[in-house]
Design an enzyme around this catalytic site. Structure first.
Site, PDB file in Angstrom:
ATOM      1  N   VAL A  61       0.818  -1.223   0.000  1.00 34.75           N
ATOM      2  CA  VAL A  61       0.000   0.000   0.000  1.00 34.75           C
ATOM      3  C   VAL A  61       0.847   1.267   0.000  1.00 34.75           C
ATOM      4  CG1 VAL A  61      -2.068  -1.003   1.054  1.00 34.75           C
ATOM      5  CG2 VAL A  61      -0.286  -0.013   2.538  1.00 34.75           C
ATOM      6  N   ASN A  87      -7.431  -0.562   6.091  1.00 37.13           N
ATOM      7  CA  ASN A  87      -7.139  -1.486   7.191  1.00 37.13           C
ATOM      8  C   ASN A  87      -5.670  -1.896   7.296  1.00 37.13           C
ATOM      9  OD1 ASN A  87      -7.839  -3.941   9.064  1.00 37.13           O
ATOM     10  ND2 ASN A  87      -6.851  -4.844   7.261  1.00 37.13           N
ATOM     11  N   SER A 138      -7.249   2.745  16.598  1.00 33.43           N
ATOM     12  CA  SER A 138      -6.955   1.798  17.672  1.00 33.43           C
ATOM     13  C   SER A 138      -7.266   2.500  18.990  1.00 33.43           C
ATOM     14  CB  SER A 138      -5.468   1.417  17.651  1.00 33.43           C
ATOM     15  OG  SER A 138      -5.082   0.818  18.879  1.00 33.43           O
ATOM     16  N   TYR A 151       3.208   3.993  16.806  1.00 34.00           N
ATOM     17  CA  TYR A 151       1.916   3.362  16.504  1.00 34.00           C
ATOM     18  C   TYR A 151       0.777   4.254  17.001  1.00 34.00           C
ATOM     19  CZ  TYR A 151      -1.829  -0.118  16.434  1.00 34.00           C
ATOM     20  OH  TYR A 151      -3.009  -0.782  16.186  1.00 34.00           O
ATOM     21  N   ALA A 152       0.865   4.667  18.267  1.00 33.99           N
ATOM     22  CA  ALA A 152      -0.201   5.498  18.862  1.00 33.99           C
ATOM     23  C   ALA A 152      -0.331   6.825  18.132  1.00 33.99           C
ATOM     24  CB  ALA A 152       0.085   5.728  20.343  1.00 33.99           C
ATOM     25  N   ALA A 153       0.817   7.397  17.740  1.00 37.64           N
ATOM     26  CA  ALA A 153       0.774   8.689  17.045  1.00 37.64           C
ATOM     27  C   ALA A 153       0.043   8.551  15.707  1.00 37.64           C
ATOM     28  CB  ALA A 153       2.196   9.213  16.833  1.00 37.64           C
ATOM     29  N   LYS A 155      -2.187   6.290  14.890  1.00 43.95           N
ATOM     30  CA  LYS A 155      -3.609   5.966  15.095  1.00 43.95           C
ATOM     31  C   LYS A 155      -4.383   7.196  15.591  1.00 43.95           C
ATOM     32  CE  LYS A 155      -3.434   1.714  13.680  1.00 43.95           C
ATOM     33  NZ  LYS A 155      -4.087   1.324  12.425  1.00 43.95           N
ATOM     34  N   ILE A 184      -7.471  -7.649  19.626  1.00 46.60           N
ATOM     35  CA  ILE A 184      -8.154  -8.593  18.749  1.00 46.60           C
ATOM     36  C   ILE A 184      -7.151  -9.697  18.421  1.00 46.60           C
ATOM     37  CG2 ILE A 184      -9.424  -8.848  16.564  1.00 46.60           C
ATOM     38  CD1 ILE A 184     -10.661  -6.725  18.461  1.00 46.60           C
TER      39      ILE A 184
HETATM   40  N1  LIG Z   1      -5.305  -6.886  16.182  1.00 50.75           N
HETATM   41  C1  LIG Z   1      -5.506  -5.884  17.035  1.00 50.75           C
HETATM   42  O1  LIG Z   1      -5.558  -6.100  18.254  1.00 50.75           O
HETATM   43  C2  LIG Z   1      -5.692  -4.472  16.539  1.00 50.75           C
HETATM   44  C3  LIG Z   1      -6.006  -3.500  17.490  1.00 50.75           C
HETATM   45  C4  LIG Z   1      -6.182  -2.183  17.062  1.00 50.75           C
HETATM   46  C5  LIG Z   1      -6.028  -1.863  15.727  1.00 50.75           C
HETATM   47  N2  LIG Z   1      -5.710  -2.834  14.824  1.00 50.75           N
HETATM   48  C6  LIG Z   1      -5.537  -2.408  13.427  1.00 50.75           C
HETATM   49  O2  LIG Z   1      -6.270  -3.252  12.559  1.00 50.75           O
HETATM   50  C7  LIG Z   1      -5.615  -3.318  11.287  1.00 50.75           C
HETATM   51  C8  LIG Z   1      -5.480  -4.764  10.874  1.00 50.75           C
HETATM   52  O3  LIG Z   1      -4.705  -5.453  11.847  1.00 50.75           O
HETATM   53  P1  LIG Z   1      -4.764  -7.028  12.050  1.00 50.75           P
HETATM   54  O4  LIG Z   1      -4.773  -7.264  13.506  1.00 50.75           O
HETATM   55  O5  LIG Z   1      -5.803  -7.653  11.197  1.00 50.75           O
HETATM   56  O6  LIG Z   1      -3.284  -7.383  11.532  1.00 50.75           O
HETATM   57  P2  LIG Z   1      -2.728  -8.559  10.620  1.00 50.75           P
HETATM   58  O7  LIG Z   1      -1.257  -8.474  10.754  1.00 50.75           O
HETATM   59  O8  LIG Z   1      -3.426  -9.846  10.904  1.00 50.75           O
HETATM   60  O9  LIG Z   1      -3.176  -8.072   9.158  1.00 50.75           O
HETATM   61  C9  LIG Z   1      -2.640  -6.914   8.577  1.00 50.75           C
HETATM   62  C10 LIG Z   1      -2.552  -7.130   7.076  1.00 50.75           C
HETATM   63  O10 LIG Z   1      -2.034  -5.930   6.493  1.00 50.75           O
HETATM   64  C11 LIG Z   1      -1.084  -6.306   5.534  1.00 50.75           C
HETATM   65  N3  LIG Z   1      -0.105  -5.246   5.350  1.00 50.75           N
HETATM   66  C12 LIG Z   1       0.775  -4.743   6.260  1.00 50.75           C
HETATM   67  N4  LIG Z   1       1.549  -3.820   5.691  1.00 50.75           N
HETATM   68  C13 LIG Z   1       1.152  -3.729   4.388  1.00 50.75           C
HETATM   69  C14 LIG Z   1       1.586  -2.970   3.283  1.00 50.75           C
HETATM   70  N5  LIG Z   1       2.602  -2.108   3.387  1.00 50.75           N
HETATM   71  N6  LIG Z   1       0.958  -3.130   2.091  1.00 50.75           N
HETATM   72  C15 LIG Z   1      -0.066  -4.019   1.959  1.00 50.75           C
HETATM   73  N7  LIG Z   1      -0.507  -4.778   2.972  1.00 50.75           N
HETATM   74  C16 LIG Z   1       0.097  -4.637   4.168  1.00 50.75           C
HETATM   75  C17 LIG Z   1      -0.412  -7.554   6.079  1.00 50.75           C
HETATM   76  O11 LIG Z   1       0.230  -8.303   5.053  1.00 50.75           O
HETATM   77  C18 LIG Z   1      -1.590  -8.278   6.709  1.00 50.75           C
HETATM   78  O12 LIG Z   1      -2.210  -9.163   5.780  1.00 50.75           O
HETATM   79  C19 LIG Z   1      -4.284  -2.569  11.451  1.00 50.75           C
HETATM   80  O13 LIG Z   1      -4.416  -1.255  10.947  1.00 50.75           O
HETATM   81  C20 LIG Z   1      -4.093  -2.531  12.959  1.00 50.75           C
HETATM   82  O14 LIG Z   1      -3.316  -1.444  13.398  1.00 50.75           O
HETATM   83  C21 LIG Z   1      -5.535  -4.129  15.198  1.00 50.75           C
END
Ligand SMILES: NC(=O)c1ccc[n+]([C@@H]2O[C@H](COP(=O)([O-])OP(=O)(O)OC[C@H]3O[C@@H](n4cnc5c(N)ncnc54)[C@H](O)[C@@H]3O)[C@@H](O)[C@H]2O)c1
Length: 256
Positions: A61, A87, A138, A151-153, A155, A184
Site C-alpha cells: 500500500v 485497514n 486503535s 503506533y499510537a501517534a 492511530k 483482537i
Molecule cells: N489486532 C488488534 O488487536 C488491533 C487492534 C487495534 C487496531 N488494529 C488495526 O487493525 C488493522 C489490521 O490489523 P490485524 O490485527 O488484522 O493485523 P494482521 O497483521 O493480521 O493483518 C494486517 C494485514 O495488512 C497487511 N499489510 C501490512 N503492511 C502492508 C503494506 N505495506 N501493504 C499491503 N498490505 C500490508 C499484512 O500483510 C496483513 O495481511 C491494522 O491497521 C491494525 O493497526 C488491530
C-alpha cells in the site's frame, strides 16, 4: 434492484481485513482485496469460496502507484466503488526514546500516509449517498499507553483525519468513520497475547468482557458503518474493546 456495493479493502490477506472481506461477501457486496502478502490473499479468496465477488491485487500500500492501481482495479472489475476500508497496518512499536527515524517513518508510511493516499484516490469515485470510508484506528490512538509511540501517534492521526474528512465530504453525502479495536486475536497480536506478561497485564487483565476480541467482531462493526443502517453516522470512532477503554477493571482484582 439495488446494484451490489463494491468495496476496496486493504490488508485483506489476514486478520481484520480478511474477516471484513468475508463479511462483505456474505452481505452480497463485491470486494477488491489488496495486500502485499499473496498467499494471505489467496487464502482469503479460498475462504470466500473462490467467489467472483472477490478480486485480488497483490500490492504494497505504500507503493507510489498503489492507490491508483487499486481504485482502477476495482472500477475495471466491478464497474463502481462505494466503500473504502483503510485497514492495512503494522503494530507493536516502542517508546519514543527507543524509536529510530526509520521505524518512525515506517509507521507513518503504512498506517497513515497510505491511508491518506488511498482516501484521496477513492473519494472522487464514491457515490454520494452510498459512499463510505472506514479507517482502522486503535484504542491506543485514543488513550496514552506505554511503549507504542509511533503506533499510537499514527492511530491518533487517523482519528483526526477521520473527523476532518467527515467535515469535507459530508456535504457530498459521503460518510467517514473509524473503528478503534482493543485486543483482537490476529497475527498482529498472537505472540504478545500468548507470551508477553506485560502485554497480558496491561491489555488483557483490564478487559471486563470474558474473552478477547475476534476479527469478526471488528468486521461486523465495519460492515455496519458502511451499510445503509448507518446512514446518518459520520465522523464517529467506534471502540471495539469489550469495555477496556471506558472502565477501570482488573480480572485479577475481580477474583480477589
Ligand atoms: N489486532 C488488534 O488487536 C488491533 C487492534 C487495534 C487496531 N488494529 C488495526 O487493525 C488493522 C489490521 O490489523 P490485524 O490485527 O488484522 O493485523 P494482521 O497483521 O493480521 O493483518 C494486517 C494485514 O495488512 C497487511 N499489510 C501490512 N503492511 C502492508 C503494506 N505495506 N501493504 C499491503 N498490505 C500490508 C499484512 O500483510 C496483513 O495481511 C491494522 O491497521 C491494525 O493497526 C488491530
Amino acid at each position: 434492484m439495488t446494484e451490489p456495493f463494491v468495496a476496496l479493502v486493504t490488508g485483506a490477506g489476514s486478520g481484520i481485513g480478511r474477516a471484513t472481506t468475508l463479511r462483505f461477501v456474505r452481505a452480497g457486496a463485491r470486494v477488491l482485496a489488496v495486500d502485499l502478502n499473496e498467499a494471505g490473499l489467496t487464502e482469503t479468496s479460498r475462504l470466500a469460496g473462490e467467489s467472483e465477488a472477490v478480486a485480488l491485487l497483490v500490492k504494497d500500500v505504500t507503493a507510489d502507484d498503489a492507490p491508483s492501481a487499486a481504485v482502477a482495479a476495482a472500477l475495471a472489475q466491478f464497474g463502481r466503488l462505494d466503500w473504502l476500508v483503510n485497514n492495512a497496518g503494522i503494530g507493536n512499536a516502542k517508546a519514543a526514546d527507543q524509536t529510530s527515524d526509520a521505524e518512525w517513518d515506517r509507521y507513518v508510511d503504512i498506517n497513515l500516509r497510505a491511508l491518506f493516499r488511498f482516501s484521496r484516490e477513492a473519494l472522487p469515485h464514491l457515490a454520494p449517498g452510498r459512499g463510505a470510508i472506514v479507517n482502522l484506528a486503535s484504542v491506543f490512538g485514543l488513550f496514552g499507553h506505554p511503549r507504542v509511540a509511533p503506533y499510537a501517534a499514527t492511530k491518533a492521526a487517523v482519528v483526526g483525519l477521520t473527523h476532518q474528512m467527515a467535515a469535507d465530504y459530508g456535504p457530498k453525502g459521503i460518510r467517514v468513520n473509524a473503528v478503534a479495536p482493543g485486543v483482537i486475536e490476529t497475527a498482529l497480536t498472537r505472540e504478545r497475547i500468548d507470551t508477553d506478561a506485560r502485554f497480558q497485564a496491561l491489555n488483557i487483565d483490564p478487559i471486563p468482557f470474558p474473552r478477547l476480541g475476534r476479527p469478526e467482531d471488528v468486521a461486523n462493526a465495519i460492515y455496519f458503518l458502511c451499510s445503509e443502517e448507518a446512514a446518518y453516522i459520520s465522523g464517529h470512532v467506534l471502540a471495539i474493546d469489550g469495555g477496556w477503554s471506558v472502565t477501570n477493571y482488573s480480572r485479577r482484582g475481580d477474583a480477589l
